[in-house]
Design a protein around this motif. Structure first.
Motif, PDB file in Angstrom:
ATOM      1  N   CYS A   1      36.411 -51.926  12.200  1.00 18.24           N
ATOM      2  CA  CYS A   1      36.373 -52.153  10.746  1.00 18.24           C
ATOM      3  C   CYS A   1      37.747 -51.960  10.118  1.00 18.24           C
ATOM      4  O   CYS A   1      38.156 -52.734   9.256  1.00 18.24           O
ATOM      5  CB  CYS A   1      35.357 -51.223  10.099  1.00 18.24           C
ATOM      6  SG  CYS A   1      33.647 -51.627  10.494  1.00 18.24           S
TER       7      CYS A   1
ATOM      8  N   GLN B   1      40.606 -52.349  11.635  1.00 21.79           N
ATOM      9  CA  GLN B   1      41.431 -53.474  12.078  1.00 21.79           C
ATOM     10  C   GLN B   1      41.183 -54.703  11.202  1.00 21.79           C
ATOM     11  O   GLN B   1      42.131 -55.374  10.785  1.00 21.79           O
ATOM     12  CB  GLN B   1      41.119 -53.803  13.539  1.00 21.79           C
ATOM     13  CG  GLN B   1      41.937 -54.925  14.095  1.00 21.79           C
ATOM     14  CD  GLN B   1      41.589 -55.218  15.548  1.00 21.79           C
ATOM     15  OE1 GLN B   1      40.614 -54.705  16.085  1.00 21.79           O
ATOM     16  NE2 GLN B   1      42.384 -56.047  16.177  1.00 21.79           N
ATOM     17  N   ARG B   2      39.918 -54.991  10.884  1.00 19.05           N
ATOM     18  CA  ARG B   2      39.613 -56.135  10.014  1.00 19.05           C
ATOM     19  C   ARG B   2      40.132 -55.905   8.600  1.00 19.05           C
ATOM     20  O   ARG B   2      40.634 -56.832   7.961  1.00 19.05           O
ATOM     21  CB  ARG B   2      38.107 -56.401  10.003  1.00 19.05           C
ATOM     22  CG  ARG B   2      37.607 -57.050  11.282  1.00 19.05           C
ATOM     23  CD  ARG B   2      36.207 -57.584  11.121  1.00 19.05           C
ATOM     24  NE  ARG B   2      35.233 -56.550  10.815  1.00 19.05           N
ATOM     25  CZ  ARG B   2      34.531 -55.876  11.719  1.00 19.05           C
ATOM     26  NH1 ARG B   2      34.695 -56.121  12.997  1.00 19.05           N
ATOM     27  NH2 ARG B   2      33.653 -54.964  11.335  1.00 19.05           N
TER      28      ARG B   2
ATOM     29  N   ALA C   1      43.850 -56.489   8.560  1.00 18.53           N
ATOM     30  CA  ALA C   1      44.160 -57.920   8.640  1.00 18.53           C
ATOM     31  C   ALA C   1      44.047 -58.589   7.266  1.00 18.53           C
ATOM     32  O   ALA C   1      44.773 -59.535   6.983  1.00 18.53           O
ATOM     33  CB  ALA C   1      43.227 -58.596   9.635  1.00 18.53           C
ATOM     34  N   LYS C   2      43.175 -58.054   6.412  1.00 19.27           N
ATOM     35  CA  LYS C   2      42.976 -58.651   5.098  1.00 19.27           C
ATOM     36  C   LYS C   2      43.989 -58.168   4.059  1.00 19.27           C
ATOM     37  O   LYS C   2      44.383 -58.939   3.191  1.00 19.27           O
ATOM     38  CB  LYS C   2      41.566 -58.350   4.598  1.00 19.27           C
ATOM     39  CG  LYS C   2      40.504 -59.088   5.369  1.00 19.27           C
ATOM     40  CD  LYS C   2      39.134 -58.762   4.845  1.00 19.27           C
ATOM     41  CE  LYS C   2      38.091 -59.520   5.645  1.00 19.27           C
ATOM     42  NZ  LYS C   2      36.745 -59.295   5.129  1.00 19.27           N
TER      43      LYS C   2
ATOM     44  N   SER D   1      49.840 -56.353   9.925  1.00 20.19           N
ATOM     45  CA  SER D   1      48.850 -55.369  10.370  1.00 20.19           C
ATOM     46  C   SER D   1      49.337 -54.534  11.552  1.00 20.19           C
ATOM     47  O   SER D   1      48.773 -53.480  11.838  1.00 20.19           O
ATOM     48  CB  SER D   1      47.521 -56.046  10.714  1.00 20.19           C
ATOM     49  OG  SER D   1      47.697 -56.977  11.759  1.00 20.19           O
TER      50      SER D   1
END
Length: 48
Positions: free
Chosen positions: A17, A19-20, A23-24, A29
């Motif tokens: 979570c 990591q996602r 990325a956003k 990142s």
């Protein structure tokens, strides 16, 4: 025992979570500025 079955989830769910999320919101990142890993504690949110 609450749901009357074993837990079959992923032990790295929080890492996935984060990591996602990185990325956003991060420009890079691989070198995060906002969602930082704090060894022995977890994660913290905020600029350096």
């Amino acid at each position: 025992s609450v749901w009357e079955h074993g837990y079959f989830g992923d032990s790295r769910l929080v890492d996935a979570c984060v990591q996602r999320l990185r990325a956003k919101i991060e420009d890079d990142s691989a070198a995060p500025l906002y969602v930082q890993t704090v060894r022995g504690f977890g994660y913290r949110f905020g600029p350096v």
